[in-house]
Design a protein around this motif. Structure first.
Motif, mmCIF file in Angstrom:
data_model
loop_
_atom_site.group_PDB
_atom_site.id
_atom_site.type_symbol
_atom_site.label_atom_id
_atom_site.label_comp_id
_atom_site.label_asym_id
_atom_site.label_seq_id
_atom_site.Cartn_x
_atom_site.Cartn_y
_atom_site.Cartn_z
ATOM 1 N N THR A 34 0.839 -1.192 0.000
ATOM 2 C CA THR A 34 0.000 0.000 0.000
ATOM 3 C C THR A 34 0.875 1.243 0.000
ATOM 4 O O THR A 34 1.817 1.339 0.792
ATOM 5 N N VAL A 36 0.557 5.484 0.296
ATOM 6 C CA VAL A 36 -0.276 6.647 0.591
ATOM 7 C C VAL A 36 0.522 7.891 0.233
ATOM 8 O O VAL A 36 1.626 8.096 0.748
ATOM 9 N N ALA A 54 -5.073 1.545 6.729
ATOM 10 C CA ALA A 54 -4.734 0.514 5.744
ATOM 11 C C ALA A 54 -4.131 -0.712 6.429
ATOM 12 O O ALA A 54 -4.470 -1.861 6.095
ATOM 13 N N ALA A 114 -1.845 -1.020 -4.454
ATOM 14 C CA ALA A 114 -2.913 -0.021 -4.354
ATOM 15 C C ALA A 114 -2.304 1.270 -3.838
ATOM 16 O O ALA A 114 -1.456 1.257 -2.942
ATOM 17 N N ALA A 115 -2.753 2.392 -4.410
ATOM 18 C CA ALA A 115 -2.205 3.686 -4.031
ATOM 19 C C ALA A 115 -3.328 4.662 -3.714
ATOM 20 O O ALA A 115 -4.245 4.841 -4.521
ATOM 21 N N LEU A 116 -3.247 5.273 -2.536
ATOM 22 C CA LEU A 116 -4.170 6.330 -2.137
ATOM 23 C C LEU A 116 -3.501 7.661 -2.440
ATOM 24 O O LEU A 116 -2.413 7.945 -1.925
ATOM 25 N N VAL A 143 -6.887 4.909 -5.504
ATOM 26 C CA VAL A 143 -7.960 5.459 -4.685
ATOM 27 C C VAL A 143 -7.729 6.962 -4.589
ATOM 28 O O VAL A 143 -6.631 7.399 -4.229
ATOM 29 N N SER A 241 -10.868 6.133 3.456
ATOM 30 C CA SER A 241 -10.048 5.969 2.250
ATOM 31 C C SER A 241 -8.870 5.037 2.509
ATOM 32 O O SER A 241 -8.465 4.274 1.623
ATOM 33 N N THR A 245 -8.117 1.438 0.547
ATOM 34 C CA THR A 245 -6.830 1.183 -0.100
ATOM 35 C C THR A 245 -6.178 -0.079 0.432
ATOM 36 O O THR A 245 -5.634 -0.883 -0.332
ATOM 37 N N CYS A 248 -7.893 -3.074 -1.058
ATOM 38 C CA CYS A 248 -7.479 -3.249 -2.458
ATOM 39 C C CYS A 248 -6.089 -3.865 -2.526
ATOM 40 O O CYS A 248 -5.827 -4.741 -3.360
ATOM 41 N N PRO A 254 -11.985 -3.570 -6.476
ATOM 42 C CA PRO A 254 -12.291 -2.220 -5.999
ATOM 43 C C PRO A 254 -13.717 -2.031 -5.498
ATOM 44 O O PRO A 254 -13.930 -1.335 -4.490
#
Length: 299
Positions: A34, A36, A54, A114-116, A143, A241, A245, A248, A254
């Motif tokens: 992950t 962020v 996350a 996955a990237a927020l 995200v 959020s 993420t 995901c 998603p």
């Protein structure tokens, strides 16, 4: 926008048990990476809330990219994460030049499951410029939250290249802005507005007010009534959020991640409402409630 609430599926633990998350595996790599990206000297806490959330929903490996000024405190507050310091603007936000191809940020995000993007970011034009450089090259799940929605507001096709591999997490004000609609219109039909944005953007959308509405690009819609008024507090959306993420990154689709996240977020609020009070609990208290809610659902 049309009222679609009558055909929405009401989310319950039983519904989610019939739609289980991918098996977690045994190591951090098996639960995904992950990333962020966001924050500023004014709003560093948003990244912290999202990043911890996350991990609390089971993501395995966490990486954070934020402004140079806040990177070291972030690393101390979040010792589980790799923290990448980024050059910042005079206003204290991330320098949009960081989005250039071949840079450290680009490599970090491209390697994520996955990237927020955008949580706690400031400077709408700067954020739009940053993401407009960074996102078109991505093939990972994306995200977008808060000002991260700015490129979609400017061009609703912004994430079409991901072919559904993205989630938008607007609050009701942001939902109205992205749709170029009056806030009162959106508030009268949150379900319809959520479905409309999912259709236009070709993304999953999780929108929250007093209750949460989640929509898929194909028109499917879910309603989650958990959580209550206490979730209407600063930082709550950052937690949501982050959960999206993390799920995901674990391998959830998603749409599935958005539905599960809304329920985990709401149920975490319910637990705090019973132990702290219906109002007055803090967003920072929500992440620690997510693991027990997950355990209750997955029994």
């Amino acid at each position: 926008m049309s009222n679609v609430s009558d055909r929405a599926v009401t989310v319950t633990s039983a519904v989610l048990r019939e739609w289980p998350l991918p098996p977690p595996g045994t190591g951090k790599e098996s639960r995904g990476r992950t990333v962020v990206v966001g924050g500023s000297t004014r709003t560093p806490g948003a990244v912290l809330l999202a990043a911890e959330s996350a991990l609390r929903c089971g993501a395995g490996k966490l990486q954070v990219a934020t402004t140079t000024t806040t990177a070291a405190p972030m690393g101390i507050a979040l010792p589980e994460a790799l923290v990448l310091p980024l050059p910042e603007t005079a206003e204290g936000g991330i320098d949009p030049a960081c989005g250039a191809e071949g840079g450290e940020l680009s490599e970090l995000v491209e390697g994520a499951h996955a990237a927020l993007l955008g949580v706690g970011a400031i400077g709408e034009e700067d954020v739009r410029s940053l993401l407009s450089q960074l996102v078109p090259r991505l093939r990972t799940v994306v995200v977008l939250d808060a000002l991260g929605l700015a490129p979609v507001t400017a061009d609703v096709t912004f994430l079409h290249h991901l072919e559904g591999g993205a989630v938008l997490t607007p609050n009701l004000s942001e939902l109205a802005i992205v749709l170029d609609a009056e806030p009162e219109e959106v508030e009268r039909d949150v379900a319809g507005a959520t479905v409309e944005l999912a259709r236009r953007s070709r993304c999953a959308v999780a929108a929250g007010g007093g209750e949460s509405w989640i929509a898929a690009p194909d028109g499917r819609c879910w309603r989650d009534a958990s959580g209550g008024a206490g979730l209407g507090v600063s930082g709550s959306g950052d937690v949501l959020s982050g959960i999206v993420t993390g799920l995901c990154a674990r391998g959830a689709d998603p749409v599935q991640a958005a539905v599960w996240a809304a329920h985990l977020h709401g149920r975490a609020g319910d637990r705090l409402a019973s132990s702290v009070g219906r109002l007055g609990f803090l967003a920072r208290e929500l992440p620690a409630q997510v693991p027990p809610v997950l355990a209750e659902i997955e029994v």
